[in-house]
Design a protein around this motif. Structure first.
Motif, PDB file in Angstrom:
ATOM      1  N   LYS A   1      29.910  54.925 -58.993  1.00 12.44           N
ATOM      2  CA  LYS A   1      29.137  55.590 -60.038  1.00 12.44           C
ATOM      3  C   LYS A   1      29.295  54.895 -61.399  1.00 12.44           C
ATOM      4  CE  LYS A   1      31.122  59.637 -59.616  1.00 12.44           C
ATOM      5  NZ  LYS A   1      32.159  59.285 -58.605  1.00 12.44           N
ATOM      6  N   SER A   2      30.533  54.703 -61.825  1.00 10.53           N
ATOM      7  CA  SER A   2      30.765  54.096 -63.140  1.00 10.53           C
ATOM      8  C   SER A   2      30.278  52.648 -63.181  1.00 10.53           C
ATOM      9  CB  SER A   2      32.249  54.157 -63.500  1.00 10.53           C
ATOM     10  OG  SER A   2      32.677  55.495 -63.669  1.00 10.53           O
ATOM     11  N   THR A   3      30.358  51.952 -62.059  1.00 10.97           N
ATOM     12  CA  THR A   3      29.877  50.567 -62.008  1.00 10.97           C
ATOM     13  C   THR A   3      28.384  50.501 -62.273  1.00 10.97           C
ATOM     14  OG1 THR A   3      31.627  49.964 -60.462  1.00 10.97           O
ATOM     15  CG2 THR A   3      29.725  48.495 -60.574  1.00 10.97           C
ATOM     16  N   VAL A   4      27.629  51.462 -61.737  1.00 10.69           N
ATOM     17  CA  VAL A   4      26.193  51.504 -62.013  1.00 10.69           C
ATOM     18  C   VAL A   4      25.949  51.644 -63.512  1.00 10.69           C
ATOM     19  CG1 VAL A   4      24.042  52.775 -61.646  1.00 10.69           C
ATOM     20  CG2 VAL A   4      25.642  52.468 -59.751  1.00 10.69           C
ATOM     21  N   LEU A   5      26.620  52.604 -64.141  1.00 14.33           N
ATOM     22  CA  LEU A   5      26.414  52.822 -65.575  1.00 14.33           C
ATOM     23  C   LEU A   5      26.797  51.589 -66.380  1.00 14.33           C
ATOM     24  CD1 LEU A   5      27.773  56.456 -66.148  1.00 14.33           C
ATOM     25  CD2 LEU A   5      25.497  55.722 -65.425  1.00 14.33           C
ATOM     26  N   ARG A   6      27.910  50.988 -66.065  1.00 18.65           N
ATOM     27  CA  ARG A   6      28.384  49.852 -66.838  1.00 18.65           C
ATOM     28  C   ARG A   6      27.504  48.618 -66.634  1.00 18.65           C
ATOM     29  NH1 ARG A   6      33.217  50.472 -69.266  1.00 18.65           N
ATOM     30  NH2 ARG A   6      33.628  48.245 -69.243  1.00 18.65           N
ATOM     31  N   ALA A   7      26.907  48.501 -65.455  1.00 13.85           N
ATOM     32  CA  ALA A   7      25.964  47.398 -65.239  1.00 13.85           C
ATOM     33  C   ALA A   7      24.706  47.603 -66.065  1.00 13.85           C
ATOM     34  CB  ALA A   7      25.626  47.281 -63.759  1.00 13.85           C
ATOM     35  N   VAL A   8      24.191  48.837 -66.101  1.00 11.07           N
ATOM     36  CA  VAL A   8      22.986  49.130 -66.892  1.00 11.07           C
ATOM     37  C   VAL A   8      23.239  48.878 -68.369  1.00 11.07           C
ATOM     38  CG1 VAL A   8      21.402  50.953 -67.610  1.00 11.07           C
ATOM     39  CG2 VAL A   8      22.085  50.778 -65.213  1.00 11.07           C
ATOM     40  N   ALA A   9      24.441  49.208 -68.836  1.00 11.80           N
ATOM     41  CA  ALA A   9      24.786  49.013 -70.248  1.00 11.80           C
ATOM     42  C   ALA A   9      25.254  47.603 -70.552  1.00 11.80           C
ATOM     43  CB  ALA A   9      25.873  50.007 -70.652  1.00 11.80           C
ATOM     44  N   ALA A  10      25.185  46.692 -69.570  1.00  5.62           N
ATOM     45  CA  ALA A  10      25.625  45.304 -69.735  1.00  5.62           C
ATOM     46  C   ALA A  10      27.073  45.227 -70.192  1.00  5.62           C
ATOM     47  CB  ALA A  10      24.716  44.553 -70.709  1.00  5.62           C
ATOM     48  N   LEU A  11      27.905  46.059 -69.581  1.00  7.32           N
ATOM     49  CA  LEU A  11      29.343  46.007 -69.809  1.00  7.32           C
ATOM     50  C   LEU A  11      30.074  45.382 -68.631  1.00  7.32           C
ATOM     51  CD1 LEU A  11      29.818  49.550 -71.382  1.00  7.32           C
ATOM     52  CD2 LEU A  11      29.668  47.349 -72.575  1.00  7.32           C
ATOM     53  N   GLU A  12      29.388  45.275 -67.490  1.00  6.90           N
ATOM     54  CA  GLU A  12      29.919  44.606 -66.307  1.00  6.90           C
ATOM     55  C   GLU A  12      28.800  43.784 -65.672  1.00  6.90           C
ATOM     56  OE1 GLU A  12      31.765  47.034 -63.364  1.00  6.90           O
ATOM     57  OE2 GLU A  12      33.209  47.924 -64.772  1.00  6.90           O
ATOM     58  N   PRO A  13      29.145  42.648 -65.069  1.00  3.26           N
ATOM     59  CA  PRO A  13      28.123  41.833 -64.394  1.00  3.26           C
ATOM     60  C   PRO A  13      27.746  42.433 -63.046  1.00  3.26           C
ATOM     61  CG  PRO A  13      30.269  40.836 -64.099  1.00  3.26           C
ATOM     62  CD  PRO A  13      30.484  42.034 -64.989  1.00  3.26           C
TER      63      PRO A  13
END
Length: 249
Positions: free
Chosen positions: A43-55
């Motif tokens: 779940k958090s990986t999806v959010l962080r990818a959308v926010a360009a905080l994770e590749p």
């Protein structure tokens, strides 16, 4: 402020472990979508990818015409358009402890978007007032209650007037009354034309305050549909497992 969040074929890894395995999702303006799953589902990986905080390693993410591609996260100088379109509220609030509530909210508009300080302060006060924490504008994060800190964090995320708001476990530190108030605030934001994607384990909150639910299981979509259908008449084992787990907690 307009734009649909589109996620297509999203893959991500952490180290050598796959975290997301081909996720598809759309969030339209005016709706609240819950992203659910047991801990570690992605779940958090999806959010962080959308926010360009994770590749992410494959697929695409697009918000209102701005597209993120697989590979390393772009330099911040190339993400200004995304920062205008996407706001994120972290589970821990992540307010800067040395800044007041008002200063936390004005930081990005002044230093990232280049707004005049007076314009940023006026907009920030309007946001804080609309969320019921205007009188706390001069308080530091350590002086705020959990609910107040969360509302300041929401105001900070809303300051650039984003089309999409991301929230990570927003009810984790709230009592039932504050959860209801938060849900009403999210519905109000959606009625204003924003799309909201909320990662949550809170079944009651999702059932009462979101339009649709996507259940993640081992990085894949296990079930997707209206909140009432998915959470009261689940058709997939992963969803039934999630609901059983949350009822035991």
């Amino acid at each position: 402020m307009s734009g649909t969040l589109v996620i297509r074929g999203l893959h991500a890894v952490r180290g050598d472990k796959p975290v997301l395995r081909g996720l598809d999702l759309e969030v339209e303006p005016g709706e609240v979508v819950a992203l659910m799953g047991v801990s570690g589902a992605g779940k958090s990986t999806v959010l962080r990818a959308v926010a360009a905080l994770e590749p992410f390693t494959a697929g695409l993410i697009e918000v209102g015409g701005f597209r993120l591609a697989p590979g390393p996260v772009p330099r911040e100088s190339r993400l200004r358009e995304l920062r205008r379109k996407v706001g994120m509220v972290f589970q821990s609030h992540a307010l800067f402890p040395h800044l007041t509530a008002l200063e936390n909210v004005t930081l990005a508009p002044v230093h990232v978007l280049g707004w005049p300080a007076a314009t940023a302060r006026q907009a920030a006060m309007e946001l804080l007032e609309s969320l019921g924490v205007g009188p706390r504008a001069g308080a530091y994060p350590r002086e705020l209650s959990g609910g107040e800190a969360q509302r300041v964090a929401i105001a900070r995320a809303l300051a650039p007037d984003p089309a999409v708001l991301l929230m990570d476990e927003p009810t984790s530190a709230l009592d039932p009354a504050r959860r209801g108030a938060l849900g009403e605030s999210l519905r109000k934001l959606a009625r204003g034309g924003r799309g909201l994607l909320v990662a949550t384990h809170d079944v009651d909150f999702a059932l009462a305050h979101t339009d649709r639910v996507l259940v993640l299981h081992e990085g894949r979509m296990a079930e997707y549909g209206t909140s009432s259908m998915v959470l009261t008449q689940p058709s997939e084992p992963a969803t039934r497992e999630l609901l059983a787990h949350e009822r035991r907690e």
